[in-house]
Design an enzyme around this catalytic site. Structure first.
Site, short mmCIF file in Angstrom:
data_model
loop_
_atom_site.label_atom_id
_atom_site.label_comp_id
_atom_site.label_asym_id
_atom_site.label_seq_id
_atom_site.Cartn_x
_atom_site.Cartn_y
_atom_site.Cartn_z
N PHE A 25 11.14 -18.97 63.81
CA PHE A 25 11.38 -18.82 62.36
C PHE A 25 12.86 -19.00 62.02
CE2 PHE A 25 7.83 -15.42 62.79
CZ PHE A 25 6.86 -16.41 62.87
N GLU A 61 23.83 -10.44 53.52
CA GLU A 61 22.63 -11.26 53.67
C GLU A 61 21.53 -10.80 52.72
OE1 GLU A 61 19.35 -12.63 57.06
OE2 GLU A 61 21.11 -11.48 57.66
N MET A 110 17.93 -14.82 65.42
CA MET A 110 17.60 -13.41 65.68
C MET A 110 16.15 -13.26 66.11
SD MET A 110 19.30 -11.20 62.58
CE MET A 110 20.93 -11.51 61.91
N THR A 117 12.17 -6.71 56.42
CA THR A 117 11.03 -6.57 55.50
C THR A 117 11.31 -5.49 54.46
OG1 THR A 117 9.94 -4.87 56.83
CG2 THR A 117 9.44 -7.19 57.38
#
Length: 382
Positions: free
Chosen positions: A157, A245, A126, A368
């Protein structure tokens, strides 16, 4: 001993078997994996051989057909060993469910058996260098040409970015549509596909043994048959699966918090200062009373969420609350527990030091904590 209300004797036996396996195959080697910055593929193969990879997959593809509660047990036991094993939970409970829910029969037959054995180790691509939480703004494009998509872009990442060889990749198949999220699609891209290369293994502050990498696509030729679901429906699929998730992330932070409390309680009862255990000092007692309260509240909240999630309820708001609050609590707990170790808490030979550096990223990935607050506020009608 049962940990949750929903556990059966089968769950207890499953956990006992997994813990025994990890005590033999992971715990003695984990420090070495941390130093090598990689969990070996041989360990993945052993997990597959024992049935600990994707146990929820339907029996017709070789799986055990178990429910999410068994994934919870696997996630907890992996986290107890160390956060560097988080890629296994990502494979089991985050990436493979996309194939199960939205994949074609041909895709399931092609990929699911291999996901059970570690022939395929999956990742989700993503994040990009300029795009994190704003998924609608991904810049990686996929242009349809006949029976193929031509993919161009870069991802970073990426968990399992070194060991992985099958990536659920977020791409933009319509760059003109408004709102932008309507142009997002999901492609399964295999290592070895023409135009697909891997970048460096990233050197992180924590979670050292969890391989994290970069992916590059330059006129990458992906078969159109590798499209997951319908074209331009990718954002919808992502929103459906992000609930699980984020629940997995909250679970890992909760398990880490419990582990930190347990190890710190043992330490303060043994460590002497001024002729008595530091656990006898009121400051120590108050700090650990606060930690124990946060841990208990987190566990109770998480248990109810797991039950609701398995029942099919929409718990997006509560999951966002859990992901935000439990990960923030874990960061606070890591700081307080490390300080109670004194100088030893800053030494790599003590597990608390590893926890201290591994925990912060849980408030960043899977959305976040600021994004979690945005979701909560929106669903409160603000």
């Amino acid at each position: 001993m049962k940990r949750y209300r929903f556990e059966t004797d089968e769950h207890v036996l499953f956990r006992k078997t997994l813990r025994k396996f990890l005590e033999k195959e992971a715990v003695p080697h984990y420090d070495e994996w941390e130093q090598q910055r990689l969990v070996p593929k041989a360990f993945w193969r052993k997990l597959g051989g024992m049935g600990f990879l994707c146990p929820q997959v339907d029996e017709q593809y070789g799986g055990l057909g178990l429910d999410f509660s068994y994934g919870v047990i696997i996630g907890e036991e992996m986290e107890r060993v160390g956060a560097g094993l988080t890629g296994i939970g990502l494979h089991n409970d985050i990436v493979v469910p996309y194939i199960e829910s939205y994949g074609t029969d041909e895709q399931k037959e092609r990929y699911l058996p291999g996901c059970l054995t570690s022939e395929f180790i999956t990742g989700v691509a993503m994040t990009e260098p300029g795009t994190g939480s704003d998924l609608a703004n991904v810049q990686t494009t996929a242009r349809k040409e006949g029976d193929f998509y031509i993919v161009n872009g870069q991802k970073t990442f990426i968990t399992n970015g070194v060991n992985g060889n099958l990536f659920l990749t977020v791409v933009k198949t319509d760059v003109e549509v408004e709102p932008r999220y309507r142009g997002i699609s999901l492609l399964l891209i295999e290592e070895g596909t023409e135009g697909f290369t891997k970048g460096r293994k990233l050197d992180k502050v924590g979670m050292h043994s969890q391989d994290t990498g970069e992916l590059y696509f330059e006129d990458c030729k992906v078969p159109a048959a590798n499209l997951i679901g319908e074209e331009n429906k990718g954002f919808h699929y992502l929103m459906q699966k992000l609930q699980q998730e984020r629940l997995i992330v909250a679970l890992s932070a909760q398990t880490a918090s419990e582990d930190m409390l347990e190890m710190t309680l043992a330490y303060v009862k043994e460590r002497q200062a001024f002729g008595k255990p530091i656990g006898s000092f009121q400051n120590t007692q108050f700090k650990l009373a606060e930690v124990a309260t946060k841990v208990e509240l987190g566990k109770t909240f998480l248990e109810s969420l797991i039950e609701e999630h398995m029942s099919g309820a929409d718990v997006v708001t509560k999951v966002s609350m859990a992901k935000y609050w439990i990960t923030e609590s874990a960061r606070e707990i890591a700081t307080e527990c490390m300080k109670l170790y004194g100088g030893y808490g800053y030494m790599e030979e003590y597990k608390i030091a590893r926890r201290y550096r591994d925990i912060p990223v849980t408030s960043i990935y899977a959305g976040t904590n600021e994004i979690m607050k945005v979701i909560i506020a929106k669903n409160l009608g603000l």
